[in-house]
Design a protein around this motif. Structure first.
Motif, mmCIF file in Angstrom:
data_model
loop_
_atom_site.group_PDB
_atom_site.id
_atom_site.type_symbol
_atom_site.label_atom_id
_atom_site.label_comp_id
_atom_site.label_asym_id
_atom_site.label_seq_id
_atom_site.Cartn_x
_atom_site.Cartn_y
_atom_site.Cartn_z
ATOM 1 N N HIS A 75 0.835 -1.203 0.000
ATOM 2 C CA HIS A 75 0.000 0.000 0.000
ATOM 3 C C HIS A 75 0.871 1.255 0.000
ATOM 4 O O HIS A 75 0.593 2.211 -0.740
ATOM 5 N N LEU A 76 1.926 1.262 0.812
ATOM 6 C CA LEU A 76 2.807 2.425 0.866
ATOM 7 C C LEU A 76 3.529 2.636 -0.462
ATOM 8 O O LEU A 76 3.724 3.777 -0.892
ATOM 9 N N GLY A 77 3.912 1.548 -1.125
ATOM 10 C CA GLY A 77 4.537 1.679 -2.446
ATOM 11 C C GLY A 77 3.586 2.298 -3.453
ATOM 12 O O GLY A 77 3.962 3.202 -4.210
ATOM 13 N N ALA A 78 2.343 1.829 -3.442
ATOM 14 C CA ALA A 78 1.336 2.379 -4.356
ATOM 15 C C ALA A 78 1.036 3.832 -3.999
ATOM 16 O O ALA A 78 0.889 4.685 -4.883
ATOM 17 N N ARG A 79 0.984 4.129 -2.708
ATOM 18 C CA ARG A 79 0.702 5.499 -2.275
ATOM 19 C C ARG A 79 1.818 6.440 -2.707
ATOM 20 O O ARG A 79 1.553 7.568 -3.149
ATOM 21 N N SER A 80 3.079 5.981 -2.617
ATOM 22 C CA SER A 80 4.186 6.846 -3.033
ATOM 23 C C SER A 80 4.143 7.101 -4.537
ATOM 24 O O SER A 80 4.485 8.197 -4.995
ATOM 25 N N GLU A 81 3.680 6.127 -5.330
ATOM 26 C CA GLU A 81 3.525 6.342 -6.778
ATOM 27 C C GLU A 81 2.460 7.396 -7.062
ATOM 28 O O GLU A 81 2.633 8.241 -7.944
ATOM 29 N N VAL A 82 1.361 7.339 -6.323
ATOM 30 C CA VAL A 82 0.278 8.311 -6.508
ATOM 31 C C VAL A 82 0.755 9.709 -6.119
ATOM 32 O O VAL A 82 0.499 10.689 -6.826
ATOM 33 N N ILE A 83 1.480 9.813 -5.015
ATOM 34 C CA ILE A 83 2.003 11.109 -4.578
ATOM 35 C C ILE A 83 2.988 11.652 -5.610
ATOM 36 O O ILE A 83 2.962 12.836 -5.952
ATOM 37 N N ALA A 84 3.858 10.778 -6.127
ATOM 38 C CA ALA A 84 4.821 11.203 -7.152
ATOM 39 C C ALA A 84 4.096 11.710 -8.395
ATOM 40 O O ALA A 84 4.499 12.706 -9.003
ATOM 41 N N SER A 85 3.001 11.046 -8.772
ATOM 42 C CA SER A 85 2.205 11.494 -9.913
ATOM 43 C C SER A 85 1.592 12.863 -9.627
ATOM 44 O O SER A 85 1.568 13.736 -10.499
ATOM 45 N N ASN A 86 1.116 13.060 -8.405
ATOM 46 C CA ASN A 86 0.559 14.371 -8.029
ATOM 47 C C ASN A 86 1.617 15.458 -8.151
ATOM 48 O O ASN A 86 1.359 16.529 -8.707
ATOM 49 N N ILE A 87 2.817 15.179 -7.636
ATOM 50 C CA ILE A 87 3.892 16.170 -7.681
ATOM 51 C C ILE A 87 4.285 16.464 -9.127
ATOM 52 O O ILE A 87 4.485 17.615 -9.512
ATOM 53 N N ALA A 88 4.377 15.411 -9.944
ATOM 54 C CA ALA A 88 4.761 15.589 -11.350
ATOM 55 C C ALA A 88 3.734 16.420 -12.117
ATOM 56 O O ALA A 88 4.078 17.088 -13.089
ATOM 57 N N ARG A 127 1.478 4.660 -16.209
ATOM 58 C CA ARG A 127 1.894 3.905 -15.027
ATOM 59 C C ARG A 127 1.629 4.707 -13.749
ATOM 60 O O ARG A 127 2.079 5.817 -13.581
ATOM 61 N N GLY A 128 0.863 4.106 -12.837
ATOM 62 C CA GLY A 128 0.567 4.745 -11.567
ATOM 63 C C GLY A 128 -0.659 5.643 -11.603
ATOM 64 O O GLY A 128 -1.228 5.919 -10.579
ATOM 65 N N ALA A 129 -1.058 6.101 -12.777
ATOM 66 C CA ALA A 129 -2.178 7.037 -12.857
ATOM 67 C C ALA A 129 -3.510 6.347 -12.587
ATOM 68 O O ALA A 129 -4.444 6.986 -12.144
ATOM 69 N N GLU A 130 -3.605 5.040 -12.862
ATOM 70 C CA GLU A 130 -4.866 4.356 -12.631
ATOM 71 C C GLU A 130 -5.086 4.074 -11.150
ATOM 72 O O GLU A 130 -6.146 3.677 -10.737
ATOM 73 N N ARG A 131 -4.069 4.286 -10.364
ATOM 74 C CA ARG A 131 -4.191 4.062 -8.930
ATOM 75 C C ARG A 131 -4.710 5.320 -8.268
ATOM 76 O O ARG A 131 -4.252 6.411 -8.551
ATOM 77 N N GLY A 132 -5.632 5.145 -7.376
ATOM 78 C CA GLY A 132 -6.071 6.264 -6.574
ATOM 79 C C GLY A 132 -7.401 6.834 -6.983
ATOM 80 O O GLY A 132 -7.946 6.529 -8.026
ATOM 81 N N VAL A 133 -7.904 7.636 -6.088
ATOM 82 C CA VAL A 133 -9.165 8.334 -6.281
ATOM 83 C C VAL A 133 -8.908 9.808 -6.018
ATOM 84 O O VAL A 133 -7.922 10.177 -5.384
ATOM 85 N N VAL A 134 -9.775 10.667 -6.497
ATOM 86 C CA VAL A 134 -9.603 12.098 -6.290
ATOM 87 C C VAL A 134 -9.572 12.377 -4.791
ATOM 88 O O VAL A 134 -10.396 11.882 -4.036
ATOM 89 N N ASP A 135 -8.586 13.162 -4.368
ATOM 90 C CA ASP A 135 -8.415 13.502 -2.959
ATOM 91 C C ASP A 135 -9.402 14.601 -2.604
ATOM 92 O O ASP A 135 -9.268 15.744 -3.038
ATOM 93 N N ARG A 136 -10.411 14.276 -1.823
ATOM 94 C CA ARG A 136 -11.470 15.233 -1.458
ATOM 95 C C ARG A 136 -11.068 16.124 -0.288
ATOM 96 O O ARG A 136 -11.794 17.032 0.064
ATOM 97 N N THR A 137 -9.910 15.866 0.329
ATOM 98 C CA THR A 137 -9.505 16.664 1.487
ATOM 99 C C THR A 137 -8.831 17.961 1.086
ATOM 100 O O THR A 137 -8.628 18.832 1.919
ATOM 101 N N ILE A 138 -8.479 18.111 -0.182
ATOM 102 C CA ILE A 138 -7.807 19.327 -0.644
ATOM 103 C C ILE A 138 -8.848 20.409 -0.894
ATOM 104 O O ILE A 138 -9.827 20.193 -1.589
ATOM 105 N N THR A 139 -8.611 21.575 -0.299
ATOM 106 C CA THR A 139 -9.597 22.648 -0.386
ATOM 107 C C THR A 139 -9.163 23.772 -1.314
ATOM 108 O O THR A 139 -9.979 24.589 -1.704
ATOM 109 N N GLU A 140 -7.899 23.828 -1.664
ATOM 110 C CA GLU A 140 -7.382 24.919 -2.486
ATOM 111 C C GLU A 140 -7.292 24.482 -3.943
ATOM 112 O O GLU A 140 -6.718 23.450 -4.252
ATOM 113 N N THR A 141 -7.871 25.272 -4.835
ATOM 114 C CA THR A 141 -7.778 25.007 -6.270
ATOM 115 C C THR A 141 -7.264 26.259 -6.961
ATOM 116 O O THR A 141 -7.757 27.356 -6.720
#
Length: 134
Positions: free
Chosen positions: A14-27, A74-88
């Motif tokens: 789970h942590l490996g998959a989570r780090s891929e999702v975070i890396a995709s967000n940062i990229a 790769r990695g983009a199919e993992r995850g769901v939209v993060d609803r906790t983020i309030t700033e757009t």
């Protein structure tokens, strides 16, 4: 003991998959319209208690607009939209680098904890096996 090792293994995956999702967000922090993603927390209590076959990976349907923005790689199919983020931002992007870096720090801390637990469990197993065999 096997359930504990299975739980540690599932948590590390789970942590490996989570780090891929975070890396995709940062990229994609500067990609117009990109929405930050996260992974749902698996129910490790159910895994340990034997009520579940293990954590389930959430499935995301990739729309044509998401594909245009690079989803489905790769990695983009993992995850769901993060609803906790309030700033757009005005361009529709809601990735906040500070939040993503904090999330990556949490992943690193959790990984270090799980690695330590795994080493201790392996040490106990080696001690138990060494005590019987010698």
């Amino acid at each position: 003991m096997a359930n504990l090792l299975n739980g540690i293994t599932a948590a590390m995956r789970h942590l490996g998959a989570r780090s891929e999702v975070i890396a995709s967000n940062i990229a994609n922090a500067d990609t117009p319209g990109f929405k930050a993603r996260t992974l749902r927390e698996p129910d490790f209590g159910a895994l340990v208690n034997g009520r579940s076959g293990g954590p389930q990976r959430p499935m995301v349907q990739v729309t044509s607009r998401m594909a245009e923005l690079g989803a489905g790689k790769r990695g983009a199919e993992r995850g769901v939209v993060d609803r906790t983020i309030t700033e757009t931002k005005p361009d529709g992007n809601n990735v906040t680098l500070e939040q993503q870096l904090l999330a990556m720090g949490e992943v690193q801390a959790d990984y270090a904890t799980l690695t330590s637990l795994y080493r201790k469990q392996m040490g106990l197993l080696k001690t138990a096996l060494g005590g019987r065999g010698g």
